[in-house]
Design an enzyme around this catalytic site. Structure first.
Site, PDB file in Angstrom:
ATOM      1  CG  ASN A 208      -0.249  -0.102   2.515  1.00 19.57           C
ATOM      2  OD1 ASN A 208       0.570   0.755   2.852  1.00 19.57           O
ATOM      3  ND2 ASN A 208      -0.529  -1.152   3.288  1.00 19.57           N
ATOM      4  CG  ASP A 277      -7.163  -4.757   5.787  1.00 23.81           C
ATOM      5  OD1 ASP A 277      -6.721  -4.741   6.949  1.00 23.81           O
ATOM      6  OD2 ASP A 277      -7.641  -3.755   5.225  1.00 23.81           O
ATOM      7  CE  LYS A 287       7.860 -12.240 -14.788  1.00 21.45           C
ATOM      8  NZ  LYS A 287       8.732 -11.524 -15.740  1.00 21.45           N
ATOM      9  CG  PHE A 322      -2.877   5.666  13.223  1.00 21.46           C
ATOM     10  CD1 PHE A 322      -2.664   6.888  12.604  1.00 21.46           C
ATOM     11  CD2 PHE A 322      -2.171   5.383  14.385  1.00 21.46           C
ATOM     12  CE1 PHE A 322      -1.768   7.807  13.127  1.00 21.46           C
ATOM     13  CE2 PHE A 322      -1.268   6.289  14.912  1.00 21.46           C
ATOM     14  CZ  PHE A 322      -1.065   7.507  14.285  1.00 21.46           C
ATOM     15  CE  LYS A 336     -10.383   0.811  11.010  1.00 21.67           C
ATOM     16  NZ  LYS A 336      -9.190   1.227  10.243  1.00 21.67           N
ATOM     17  CE  LYS A 340      -9.206  -2.400  14.095  1.00 15.97           C
ATOM     18  NZ  LYS A 340      -8.974  -3.481  13.139  1.00 15.97           N
TER      19      LYS A 340
END
Length: 397
Positions: A208, A277, A287, A322, A336, A340
């Site tokens: 990301n 995730d 490959k 976060f 959250k 969490k």
């Protein structure tokens, strides 16, 4: 006026980032500091001494062979509460590492007994050169502090690491040295940062846009406030902060293992990393060849690390998570907080161009069970200090 009465010698070396030193000197003056500037001969090719004399209100020094400056390196060294070199070229760092004293700035470096803060700026290849990295390690071992360099657009046209930190960031680093806030003294703080890399085959992976800047700023701020800091980081272009335990990981599984191994011993855990995730259900040993226009990749969920930390949270431990969102930011962040079992959620809208991934500023909202505090746009270092101050409040309840 955080720097009122503080005496700072600013050394400017010969790089294109020298023009930023004008803004830096101006900001230091506005915060109440007394500033004197020393330029190398090459720095004068980029910015004239008169500019710094006007901004600082003091003479700017450059020629060590001018008779009126012949003992100035000793006088400046005795006068300074801090020597700040910005920008610092690879040549400057090499001279400092070897103890070379062939001009006014290098002789001043050799004579000072005050703290030294260095803001490197150079081409990315020069920064990564083993000689520069060896000089960096040596100077750090002698107690010199560094801020940056950052990743961004360089004068050579590359987009890579080597850009001098912005003046605002450098001033914050100066304030942390000259006016240290030690309210986290003795606490063990665990910070995670950066992205994870989930391999598809030997040459491809899923990741990301996280750059790790927020997590690294948190680690540095916690260190400056007296904490014993462990930073667990995914792959980034950032330099590991000095004075912290640094653990390099790659995948979300490695991040999870490293965090759970150390989490029980921490007083504060800040999950600022952006782990994937999902990951490929299987990793090809070779490959994967293109055999058609489409490819199906089967994914499986990774461990929710923040939730696992919440389940394992120790009595008195503070857990910060976060919520980097692109829509319904507040609703998702509040969800959250419960999911969490976190004490504090730091929410930010990463769809903004001035917040979130890859930039030096952030716009955050601090959410607890009974309080919501929306903060204005600020540097990531200032945001880190705001988060840690809220953590301190939560511990003192």
């Amino acid at each position: 006026m955080m720097l009122t009465g503080k005496r700072i010698v600013v050394g400017v070396t010969g790089g294109i980032a020298a023009y930023k030193a004008c803004d830096l000197v101006s900001r230091l003056k506005k915060r109440g500091a007394q500033v004197r500037v020393v330029l190398t001969e090459h720095a004068c090719q980029f910015v004239q001494p008169l500019s710094f004399e006007t901004l600082s209100g003091n003479p700017a020094y450059s020629d060590s062979f001018d008779r009126k400056y012949e003992i100035e390196h000793v006088a400046l060294a005795k006068w300074a509460d801090l020597l700040l070199i910005a920008p610092a070229t690879a040549n400057c760092m090499a001279k400092m590492a070897c103890g070379v004293a062939d001009d006014l700035l290098s002789t001043t470096c050799l004579a000072v007994r005050c703290p030294v803060l260095v803001a490197p700026a150079m081409n990315s290849a020069m920064w990564r050169n083993p000689a520069t990295q060896a000089n960096l390690a040596l100077l750090r071992s002698r107690g010199l502090r560094f801020v940056g360099p950052e990743a961004g657009h360089l004068a050579c046209g590359d987009d890579d690491v080597g850009r001098m930190s912005e003046p605002e960031q450098i001033v914050e680093a100066v304030e942390a040295i000259l006016n240290p806030q030690r309210d986290l003294e003795g606490l063990k703080v665990l910070v995670t940062a950066g992205p994870t890399v989930e391999r598809i085959d030997p040459v491809r992976y899923i990741t990301n846009r996280s750059t790790g800047k927020m997590g690294y700023a948190l680690a540095e701020a916690a260190r400056d406030r007296g904490a014993n800091v462990t930073l667990i980081s995914g792959p980034t272009s950032l330099t590991a902060p000095e004075g912290v335990e640094f653990v390099q990981i790659e995948s979300s599984a490695q991040l999870c293992a490293a965090v759970l191994e150390r989490g029980d011993k921490a007083d504060v855990v800040i999950q600022a990393a952006a782990p994937a995730d999902f990951r490929p259900k299987s990793v090809a040993e070779r490959k994967i060849k293109k055999t058609g226009e489409n490819m199906t990749l089967e994914l499986e969920a990774t461990t929710d690390i923040a939730a696992e930390l919440g389940r394992r949270k120790q009595p008195g431990q503070i857990l910060v998570a976060f919520a980097a969102e692109t829509n319904d930011v507040m609703d998702n962040a509040r969800g959250k907080l419960t999911k969490k079992n976190a004490d504090l959620i730091v929410a930010n809208d990463v769809s903004r161009s001035d917040a979130g991934f890859g930039v030096d500023t952030n716009v955050i909202t601090l959410i607890t069970a009974g309080d919501v505090r929306a903060l204005e746009k600020m540097s990531k270092r200032a945001a880190a200090d705001a988060i840690l101050s809220r953590v301190r409040e939560l511990r003192d309840r």
